[in-house]
Design a protein around this motif. Structure first.
Motif, PDB file in Angstrom:
ATOM      1  N   ILE A 163      36.534  33.590  23.206  1.00 26.87           N
ATOM      2  CA  ILE A 163      36.491  34.814  24.013  1.00 26.87           C
ATOM      3  C   ILE A 163      36.877  35.999  23.129  1.00 26.87           C
ATOM      4  N   GLU A 164      35.939  36.892  22.943  1.00 24.82           N
ATOM      5  CA  GLU A 164      36.170  38.079  22.118  1.00 24.82           C
ATOM      6  C   GLU A 164      36.833  39.198  22.910  1.00 24.82           C
ATOM      7  N   ASP A 165      36.486  39.312  24.218  1.00 26.61           N
ATOM      8  CA  ASP A 165      37.010  40.434  24.995  1.00 26.61           C
ATOM      9  C   ASP A 165      37.016  40.092  26.477  1.00 26.61           C
ATOM     10  N   VAL A 166      38.070  40.533  27.144  1.00 28.71           N
ATOM     11  CA  VAL A 166      38.185  40.457  28.601  1.00 28.71           C
ATOM     12  C   VAL A 166      38.378  41.891  29.073  1.00 28.71           C
ATOM     13  N   ASP A 167      37.368  42.424  29.741  1.00 26.16           N
ATOM     14  CA  ASP A 167      37.350  43.860  30.032  1.00 26.16           C
ATOM     15  C   ASP A 167      37.176  44.084  31.534  1.00 26.16           C
ATOM     16  N   PHE A 168      38.222  44.602  32.166  1.00 25.50           N
ATOM     17  CA  PHE A 168      38.146  44.940  33.586  1.00 25.50           C
ATOM     18  C   PHE A 168      37.551  46.341  33.724  1.00 25.50           C
ATOM     19  N   HIS A 169      36.358  46.414  34.303  1.00 28.39           N
ATOM     20  CA  HIS A 169      35.669  47.694  34.433  1.00 28.39           C
ATOM     21  C   HIS A 169      35.883  48.282  35.824  1.00 28.39           C
ATOM     22  N   LEU A 226      33.021  39.788  30.400  1.00 29.32           N
ATOM     23  CA  LEU A 226      33.485  38.838  29.398  1.00 29.32           C
ATOM     24  C   LEU A 226      32.550  38.850  28.200  1.00 29.32           C
ATOM     25  N   THR A 227      33.114  38.919  27.004  1.00 25.73           N
ATOM     26  CA  THR A 227      32.332  38.830  25.774  1.00 25.73           C
ATOM     27  C   THR A 227      32.751  37.571  25.029  1.00 25.73           C
TER      28      THR A 227
END
Length: 301
Positions: free
Chosen positions: A216-222, A209-210
């Motif tokens: 919330i700037e970004d939700v990134d599933f790595h 999470l950024t």
């Protein structure tokens, strides 16, 4: 200035997968690490998983259903462990393995893990639970379940902006009926999908999470590959019980927790039923024994 949070869960004793995910998170400059439970049991290296989280200064831990099962067994229940049930034997043998590797301080930490968490970052309110806030086991939050089940995540936290949960081993991004974001990071050690083509990718899964002053700037599933062969060798070197079933789970995603025929065969081959009874009998009686009943999350993800 951006603030990054790594949200992870369900490492299930797979330190190789957790180490790979934490290394990936470090490359992205995370400021905090939140763990949503189920570190204990399942794989050979959960003691190392706790050590890894301590080393990165994790600021959140939760009580997963497998931690609840571990605590239940260690409470030496008068009732609730059925040694004619091969799954109960399986959990007891796993608990015996963990008990030999956990320090007294770690045992105390597991007993006192919280069911829920709450964080406020740049005025955004995050709530956390392993599954439901008052129930860390069950299937009510599997991705295809009804909307009303997900609304329970925030029914006592109307100011929450984001509800984080885990348990299902499947990444999720959806919303409550009130528009609150609902996120699930998937699983570090045992990623799960119902479709075989999706299940074939065994890489660890976590959520990055950024956040900024704007929200919330970004939700990134790595997804992060890791050394599965190396983790399997560690399990063998540590004489992990059920190592063949662990290999199957790690490489295919298919668990044997409810495979009564297979567990019965393995238990008989290794005399695990007798070993489980002996182990439970060797535990000191707890001061206040109020844990009669079935293991709370036996067999769930």
């Amino acid at each position: 200035m951006d603030y990054r949070i790594a949200v992870l869960s369900d490492s299930h004793g797979n330190a190789s997968a957790l180490s790979a995910a934490l290394s990936d998170a470090k490359k992205h400059g995370v400021d905090e690490v939140w763990s949503l439970g189920d570190i204990a049991l399942g794989g050979a290296t959960s003691a190392e998983c706790y050590d890894l989280l301590e080393q990165v200064g994790a600021t959140q831990y939760l009580m997963g259903n497998w931690e609840s099962d571990y605590n239940f067994i260690m409470g030496k229940p008068k009732k609730g462990v059925n040694f004619d049930d091969p799954t109960d034997v399986y959990f007891t043998i796993l608990a015996q393995y963990e008990h030999a590797r956990y320090t007294p301080q770690r045992q105390a930490q597991l007993r006192n893990l919280p069911m829920t968490g709450r964080k406020v970052i740049d005025n955004l309110v995050f709530t956390m639970s392993h599954n439901l806030p008052t129930k860390n086991h069950g299937h009510s939050l599997f991705p295809t379940e009804t909307q009303t089940n997900f609304d329970v995540l925030t029914e006592n936290n109307h100011d929450a902006d984001v509800a984080l949960y885990a348990h299902t081993h499947t990444p999720v991004w959806r919303y409550t009926s009130n528009g609150q974001m609902v996120l699930n990071p998937g699983s570090i050690g045992q990623i799960w999908f119902t479709r075989d083509k999706l299940l074939a990718n065994r890489a660890a899964s976590y959520l990055l999470l950024t956040i900024s002053e704007k929200g919330i700037e970004d939700v990134d599933f790595h997804r992060v590959p890791y050394d599965m062969d190396g983790e399997l060798q560690r399990a063998k070197d540590l004489h992990f019980p059920y190592v063949d079933l662990y290999q199957k789970l790690m490489f295919t995603g298919h668990a044997s927790t409810h495979d009564a025929a297979t567990l019965t065969k393995v238990n008989a081959e290794h005399h695990y039923r007798e070993q489980a009874i002996e182990f439970l009998n060797s535990l000191p009686a707890p001061e206040n024994q109020d844990n009669a009943g079935n293991m709370p999350g036996k067999g769930d993800h």
